[in-house]
Design an enzyme around this catalytic site. Sequence first.
Site, mmCIF file in Angstrom:
data_model
loop_
_atom_site.group_PDB
_atom_site.id
_atom_site.type_symbol
_atom_site.label_atom_id
_atom_site.label_comp_id
_atom_site.label_asym_id
_atom_site.label_seq_id
_atom_site.Cartn_x
_atom_site.Cartn_y
_atom_site.Cartn_z
ATOM 1 N N ASP A 292 1.839 3.973 3.143
ATOM 2 C CA ASP A 292 0.802 4.840 2.576
ATOM 3 C C ASP A 292 1.424 5.979 1.743
ATOM 4 O OD1 ASP A 292 -1.893 5.257 2.150
ATOM 5 O OD2 ASP A 292 -2.311 6.174 4.096
ATOM 6 N N ASP A 293 1.857 7.051 2.404
ATOM 7 C CA ASP A 293 2.467 8.213 1.731
ATOM 8 C C ASP A 293 3.650 8.664 2.593
ATOM 9 O OD1 ASP A 293 0.051 8.887 -0.205
ATOM 10 O OD2 ASP A 293 -0.803 8.599 1.787
ATOM 11 N N HIS B 247 0.850 -1.211 0.000
ATOM 12 C CA HIS B 247 0.000 0.000 0.000
ATOM 13 C C HIS B 247 0.880 1.254 0.000
ATOM 14 C CE1 HIS B 247 -4.049 1.843 1.184
ATOM 15 N NE2 HIS B 247 -3.218 2.867 1.234
ATOM 16 N N HIS C 246 1.089 4.962 -2.163
ATOM 17 C CA HIS C 246 0.604 5.869 -3.220
ATOM 18 C C HIS C 246 1.812 6.475 -3.923
ATOM 19 C CE1 HIS C 246 -3.624 5.792 -1.874
ATOM 20 N NE2 HIS C 246 -3.070 5.526 -0.712
ATOM 21 N N GLU D 238 -10.878 3.419 7.208
ATOM 22 C CA GLU D 238 -9.837 4.338 7.696
ATOM 23 C C GLU D 238 -10.581 5.480 8.415
ATOM 24 O OE1 GLU D 238 -7.824 6.512 4.570
ATOM 25 O OE2 GLU D 238 -6.158 7.147 5.866
ATOM 26 N N HIS E 61 -9.849 1.429 -0.389
ATOM 27 C CA HIS E 61 -9.694 2.046 0.930
ATOM 28 C C HIS E 61 -11.046 1.990 1.644
ATOM 29 C CE1 HIS E 61 -6.000 3.651 -0.694
ATOM 30 N NE2 HIS E 61 -5.734 4.351 0.382
HETATM 31 N N1 ADE Z 1 -4.602 8.930 -1.017
HETATM 32 C C1 ADE Z 1 -3.361 9.020 -0.552
HETATM 33 N N2 ADE Z 1 -3.311 8.632 0.734
HETATM 34 C C2 ADE Z 1 -4.557 8.272 1.108
HETATM 35 C C3 ADE Z 1 -5.149 7.803 2.304
HETATM 36 N N3 ADE Z 1 -4.435 7.592 3.416
HETATM 37 N N4 ADE Z 1 -6.461 7.563 2.309
HETATM 38 C C4 ADE Z 1 -7.170 7.777 1.201
HETATM 39 N N5 ADE Z 1 -6.668 8.220 0.051
HETATM 40 C C5 ADE Z 1 -5.372 8.469 -0.007
HETATM 41 ZN ZN ZN Z 2 -3.799 4.874 1.110
#
Ligand code: ADE
Ligand code: ZN
Length: 335
Positions: free
Chosen positions: A280-281, A19, A21, A202, A199
């Site tokens: 994630d990011d 996961h 992005h 969350e 997703h």
């Molecule tokens: N796009 C990038 N990061 C995300 C996240 N944590 N939740 C939903 N969309 C995303």
């Molecule tokens: Zn994500």
Amino acid sequence: MMDQDQIAALADLPKLELHLHFEGAAPPAFIRGLAQEKNVDLSGIFRKDGSYDYRDFVHFLSVYEAATSVLQSPQDFARLTTAVLEECAQNGVIYAETFLSPDFCGGSDVSAWKEYLHAIREAADAAQRDMGITLRGIATPIRHFGPEKARAAALCAAETADDWLVGLGMGGDENQGQQRDFAYAFDMAREAGLRLTSHAGEWRGPQEVRDAVEDLRVERIGHGVRAVEDLAVVDMLIERGITLEVCPGSNVFLGVYDRLDQHPIEKLRDRGVKVTVSTDDPPFFHTTMRREYSALAQTFGWDREVFDQITKNALEGAFCDTDTKTRLAKQLETA
Ligand code: ADE
Ligand code: ZN
């Protein structure tokens, strides 16, 4: 208590990340460099220390989109591929699946999307040769762009489904609309042979996780952690063998949980859910795969056996083909 050497050894283990992005993995310095080259003023999205600046999740999404606006050509994405894979490889990641949106790669036009994919794959092939890291792509409809754009993104995905573009995975603002609004896009992708994730759980609760499984027929869930609020949903995940792409550092940074010791990853794992660990990011949340592993070892006392189970879950849940999985299993054995 584990000592620092033991924690460092666990953080050094070879890792699979499901996961990630792609645009969200862009180092801020890389985005600033592109902005300068293209004369785009992005000063509003950075703090003085150079990191990304945002207040909350919805603002994060808009800063993310502003940063992405300087990625304007296949060549820019090829450079991004190299920058991201260098980071991953330095963190001991041997396999990553990345969310990649047709909306950001040519505005969901099929022939433009093919050019972007071609450039990204070339850079990923070079990284595989040079750094021993394998990348696969998951085409990503963005939920807050709405179902119509999701259909266009899914069409791009369906037209390019192959051994590299292996999945469809929805991201974006979970508080907009319902999972079932995107069923047409997911049906199109499934019929093209793509594997599915979305997703859910969350920002919304367990019903959203159930909806993703029942209405979109996904086999993995992005995050999914709030399933823990309804044990019937947790048991449904176990019965169906659904893999959760858990991003603990992201959840704590964005305030889904106040502290890592309150995060449900251990409870979900202990009950028998197939959990995996991702970032994630990473630069947005000041994390890396090494930091995730260290923090989990420190907070929950996870040992080698637990991390081996996490790796096994990721290998089983990965969307790549069997030959790739066999090769990765060998790479893990010899690491
Ligand atoms: N796009 C990038 N990061 C995300 C996240 N944590 N939740 C939903 N969309 C995303
Ligand atoms: Zn994500």
